[in-house]
Design an enzyme around this catalytic site. Structure first.
Site, PDB file in Angstrom:
ATOM      1  CG  ASP A  21       2.971   0.610  -0.631  1.00 18.99           C
ATOM      2  OD1 ASP A  21       2.168  -0.348  -0.671  1.00 18.99           O
ATOM      3  OD2 ASP A  21       2.615   1.794  -0.770  1.00 18.99           O
ATOM      4  N   GLY A  24       0.628  -4.810  -5.049  1.00 21.22           N
ATOM      5  CA  GLY A  24      -0.657  -4.893  -5.754  1.00 21.22           C
ATOM      6  C   GLY A  24      -0.596  -4.198  -7.105  1.00 21.22           C
ATOM      7  CG  HIS A  38       0.576  -9.624  -1.778  1.00 16.95           C
ATOM      8  ND1 HIS A  38       1.013  -8.366  -1.431  1.00 16.95           N
ATOM      9  CD2 HIS A  38      -0.781  -9.548  -1.834  1.00 16.95           C
ATOM     10  CE1 HIS A  38      -0.044  -7.558  -1.270  1.00 16.95           C
ATOM     11  NE2 HIS A  38      -1.137  -8.253  -1.527  1.00 16.95           N
ATOM     12  CG  LEU A 132      20.102  -8.941   8.812  1.00 15.94           C
ATOM     13  CD1 LEU A 132      20.535  -7.481   8.646  1.00 15.94           C
ATOM     14  CD2 LEU A 132      19.458  -9.441   7.509  1.00 15.94           C
TER      15      LEU A 132
HETATM   16  C1  IPE Z   1       1.861   0.042   4.311  1.00 15.39           C
HETATM   17  O1  IPE Z   1       1.343  -0.080   3.032  1.00 15.39           O
HETATM   18  C2  IPE Z   1       1.899  -1.290   4.981  1.00 15.39           C
HETATM   19  C3  IPE Z   1       2.845  -2.267   4.447  1.00 15.39           C
HETATM   20  C4  IPE Z   1       3.694  -2.061   3.459  1.00 15.39           C
HETATM   21  C5  IPE Z   1       2.831  -3.540   5.080  1.00 15.39           C
HETATM   22  P1  IPE Z   1      -0.185   0.232   2.719  1.00 15.39           P
HETATM   23  O2  IPE Z   1      -0.357   0.033   1.261  1.00 15.39           O
HETATM   24  O3  IPE Z   1      -1.064  -0.569   3.601  1.00 15.39           O
HETATM   25  O4  IPE Z   1      -0.307   1.763   3.139  1.00 15.39           O
HETATM   26  P2  IPE Z   1      -1.342   2.874   2.679  1.00 15.39           P
HETATM   27  O5  IPE Z   1      -2.725   2.322   2.892  1.00 15.39           O
HETATM   28  O6  IPE Z   1      -1.074   3.156   1.236  1.00 15.39           O
HETATM   29  O7  IPE Z   1      -1.025   4.049   3.547  1.00 15.39           O
HETATM   30  C1  IPE Z   2       2.397  -3.825   0.148  1.00 15.58           C
HETATM   31  O1  IPE Z   2       1.856  -3.791  -1.126  1.00 15.58           O
HETATM   32  C2  IPE Z   2       2.096  -5.129   0.856  1.00 15.58           C
HETATM   33  C3  IPE Z   2       1.138  -4.994   1.952  1.00 15.58           C
HETATM   34  C4  IPE Z   2       0.606  -3.878   2.347  1.00 15.58           C
HETATM   35  C5  IPE Z   2       0.768  -6.206   2.631  1.00 15.58           C
HETATM   36  P1  IPE Z   2       0.377  -3.324  -1.382  1.00 15.58           P
HETATM   37  O2  IPE Z   2      -0.525  -4.515  -1.322  1.00 15.58           O
HETATM   38  O3  IPE Z   2      -0.027  -2.217  -0.491  1.00 15.58           O
HETATM   39  O4  IPE Z   2       0.490  -2.832  -2.863  1.00 15.58           O
HETATM   40  P2  IPE Z   2      -0.215  -1.550  -3.498  1.00 15.58           P
HETATM   41  O5  IPE Z   2       0.163  -0.366  -2.674  1.00 15.58           O
HETATM   42  O6  IPE Z   2      -1.686  -1.814  -3.486  1.00 15.58           O
HETATM   43  O7  IPE Z   2       0.349  -1.492  -4.882  1.00 15.58           O
HETATM   44 MG    MG Z   3       0.091  -0.187  -0.640  1.00 15.36          MG
END
Ligand code: IPE
Ligand code: IPE
Ligand code: MG
Length: 256
Positions: A21, A24, A38, A132
């Protein structure tokens, strides 16, 4: 190859799961579009997959796209699948050469057909890998996986002769953990402290580690630090701690 302080022998076949996570926010902080986060996140995946076996990780499950991520803007979802497909296409030979066996978990019926084809190709190409066992969770929801396992196991069971709860529990467990076993260590980057519907059953006794590091910044040393922290934790599974040799010696010395 970077030398590591960990060996497979010292760690056993540890199963690590990662909620990747923070992509973004990493991009936004730099004034970049989210998709650049990403893209940087994919580079981290490469690094971590390469480094994992060196720190004794034999099984690694990465959360790439949750079933709830369909709620994001169409453009972001499309960009994610484009990157995912590119990763699978460009990385497949390298994964095979490194002895990685890649499998995708989650629903496939809602994925773009080109992505499904790429997944099938990589899974076939890497099927023999044994350094792995890498699982990538795409369109994945743990509650969905549990529900499907239950539906599969109980279809055809008559109401007058239901499976015993004990047997059903074992079978659900086999269904869900048959491939990679229970999770030993679950890491979430990006600062949030939640599971977001990831491996709920499999993580019943996982050690949880939450780090503020955004996924694009997570590197080999962070992985090593996480494994080191895992090794310091005392896992009890509801029982009492197993005495270590050191603590037995200390107790004996105190008694003398
Ligand atoms: C969880 O992250 C899913 C992935 C890392 C693929 P999200 O960013 O979607 O989760 P929430 O919405 O903060 O719980
Ligand atoms: C995790 O990063 C990737 C996916 C959920 C696909 P995010 O896209 O959720 O990044 P943040 O949490 O908005 O920073
Ligand atoms: Mg996220």
């Amino acid at each position: 190859m970077q030398k590591s302080i960990f060996t497979s022998e010292s760690l056993g076949a540890v199963h690590v799961a990662i909620i990747m996570d923070g992509n973004g926010r990493w991009a936004t902080k730099r004034g970049l579009p989210r998709v650049e986060g990403h893209r940087a996140g994919v580079a981290t995946v490469r690094r971590i997959v390469e480094h994992a076996p060196r720190v004794g990780i034999k099984r690694l499950t990465l959360y790439a796209f949750s079933s709830d991520n369909w709620r994001r803007p169409r453009k972001e979802v499309e960009a994610l699948f484009w990157l995912l497909r590119a990763y699978l296409r460009l990385e497949s030979q390298r994964l095979r050469q490194r002895g990685v066996c890649l499998k995708v978990i989650g629903r496939r019926d809602r994925l773009p057909r080109v992505v499904v084809r790429e997944i099938e190709k990589v899974e076939t190409l890497t099927a023999q890998g044994d350094s792995l066992h890498l699982r990538v969770a795409i369109d994945y929801s743990s509650r969905d996986a549990i529900t499907r396992a239950l539906a599969k196991l109980t279809s055809g069971c008559s109401l007058s002769e239901p499976l015993s709860i004990e047997l059903l529990r074992h079978r659900i467990s086999d269904e869900l953990t048959g491939q990679s076993g229970e999770v030993d260590l679950l890491i979430r980057t990006g600062g949030e402290k939640r599971l977001s519907d990831f491996l709920l059953w499999e993580s019943a006794y996982a050690e949880l580690l939450f780090t503020d590091r955004m996924w694009p910044d997570f590197d080999a040393s962070d992985l090593e630090a996480a494994v080191e922290e895992f090794r310091r934790r005392s896992r009890r599974f509801g029982a009492l701690p197993v005495p270590t040799t050191a603590s037995l010696v200390a107790t004996r010395e105190r008694a003398q």
